[in-house]
Design a protein around this motif. Sequence first.
Motif, short mmCIF file in Angstrom:
data_model
loop_
_atom_site.label_atom_id
_atom_site.label_comp_id
_atom_site.label_asym_id
_atom_site.label_seq_id
_atom_site.Cartn_x
_atom_site.Cartn_y
_atom_site.Cartn_z
N ARG A 180 0.81 -1.19 0.15
CA ARG A 180 0.03 -0.05 -0.01
C ARG A 180 1.03 1.27 0.19
NH1 ARG A 180 -4.09 2.04 4.85
NH2 ARG A 180 -4.33 4.04 3.98
N THR A 240 4.04 1.65 -0.97
CA THR A 240 4.66 1.64 -2.23
C THR A 240 3.78 2.27 -3.30
OG1 THR A 240 6.00 -0.23 -1.98
CG2 THR A 240 5.77 0.58 -4.27
N ARG A 241 2.52 1.78 -3.33
CA ARG A 241 1.65 2.18 -4.43
C ARG A 241 1.30 3.78 -4.12
NH1 ARG A 241 -2.48 -2.82 -5.04
NH2 ARG A 241 -1.10 -4.24 -6.52
N GLU A 242 0.91 4.14 -2.99
CA GLU A 242 0.47 5.44 -2.59
C GLU A 242 1.57 6.43 -3.02
OE1 GLU A 242 -2.85 4.79 1.02
OE2 GLU A 242 -0.64 5.25 1.64
N GLU A 274 4.01 6.30 -4.92
CA GLU A 274 4.39 6.25 -6.48
C GLU A 274 3.24 7.09 -7.12
OE1 GLU A 274 6.80 2.11 -7.31
OE2 GLU A 274 4.66 2.29 -7.77
N LEU A 275 2.09 6.87 -6.59
CA LEU A 275 0.91 7.74 -6.93
C LEU A 275 0.75 9.16 -6.74
CD1 LEU A 275 -2.11 5.50 -6.21
CD2 LEU A 275 -1.31 6.08 -8.67
#
Length: 475
Positions: free
Chosen positions: A117, A119-121, A123-124
């Motif tokens: 989570r 990582t994705r946040e 990068e977004l």
Amino acid sequence: MICRPALTRGSQLALRRQGAAKLARRGFAAVASPKASYEPTTIGDVKVASRDDGGPTTRLAVVAKAGTRYEPLPGLTVGLEEFAFKAGLLAVFHCAPPRFAPASWPLLNTQKRSALRITRETELLGGQLSSYHTREALVLQANFLREDLPYFVELLGEVLSQTRYTTHEYHEEVEDVIHAKQAKVDAAAVALDAAHSVAFHTGLGAPLYPTPSTPISSYLNEHSVAAFAEAAYSKSNIAVIADGASQAGLSKWIEPFFQAVPAQSPSPLNTAASKYYGGEQRIARLGGNSVVIAFPGAALGANQPEIAVLVGLLGGESTIKWSPGFSLLSKAAAAAPGASAKAINFAYSDAGLLAIQINGQAKAVRKAAEESVKALKSVAEGGVSKENLVKAIAKAKFNLLSASEASGTGLVLTGSSLIHGGQPLQVAESVKALEGVTADKLKTAAKTLLEGKASVAAVGDLHVLPFAEELGLRV
């Protein structure tokens, strides 16, 4: 567009007059003032320093009193560093962890969020996360777009108070990365660690990274790392430093998101004052040669501008392509092909270490070490020309200002000062102090160093590398 050679002489003169008129109307560019110093404050019992130039990006760092100086057992600082931004790799890649991963990978597990989570946040949002350490501090840093300040303040607060130190993550991810970093320790790093060891013994004398021969398995595990985190991650031991954020914005978010960070540590760190000893250490090693010649230097915040100018004069690395430069160590290295030399002042909260490091082939390192000591002795004898003094002061000013402006260096220096009870660097005052250094002050500084005890480390082919006595140094 018509080229100039095609114009008549009269036309060319007319163009020049037009250009001169435009230049007169525009005026000459004013000399840029130094970037503003960090402004310190306290928010919710957390020491905070910030500066804001109104730019679109922000650099935010938590600087914790968790450097190798404070680790009770070898390897705990690097273990804590790797847990902060390595735990959870398997959750992302679903495969065996890579043997070595860059510290900038934004991966960690907290009680609230999984590594996937986070990582994705991150990068977004286009952000970057990194962790690294010095001898006095562990740094958790986030770089991001200015409007995303609330998210990253909350994330760093979670890392401090909610990171999970699990057994499987230690053995499957953290341990492997530590072994990889141990294997990358070269002769130059070993020599610097050895010089710090003979200079300070314990505390600042602890190695920056454990060497391959250090039996860290006897000391390092998920439980010892968790205990060290509990001792280090408290409001009394951290500072939050922001470059590109307003104090109003920080005040709004730090207090609620750092509430879970304990005010005081349940087990105090060992904060014994540093003491300089001096001495000599020689380590036989294949695959590289390095000699470090060190003396007591300038501590953080110390009023010793002559040390910074002396480092600029000694130098070693040319700043101009195809030129060896004016510095004394560049000339020493030129007399010993196959060797490189440079000077640096390692500034700590209560001590400093001015080091000359020479790397290269064994015979060349020996020759360069001899020439380096001769160069320092020439300063002590008053052999500094007016031109070289001007150049050295200019170089010292550039080093100071560039370090202040560099996002990583400025954050760490400011944070280290705050967690040790000091104040952020006052750039304008420091520049003025450098301008007041004279040749006599340099002479006195160099003479004082040579009359005291040196800290000398030799790593590599000990049959060739010199002893301190052969260099004419006291240890």
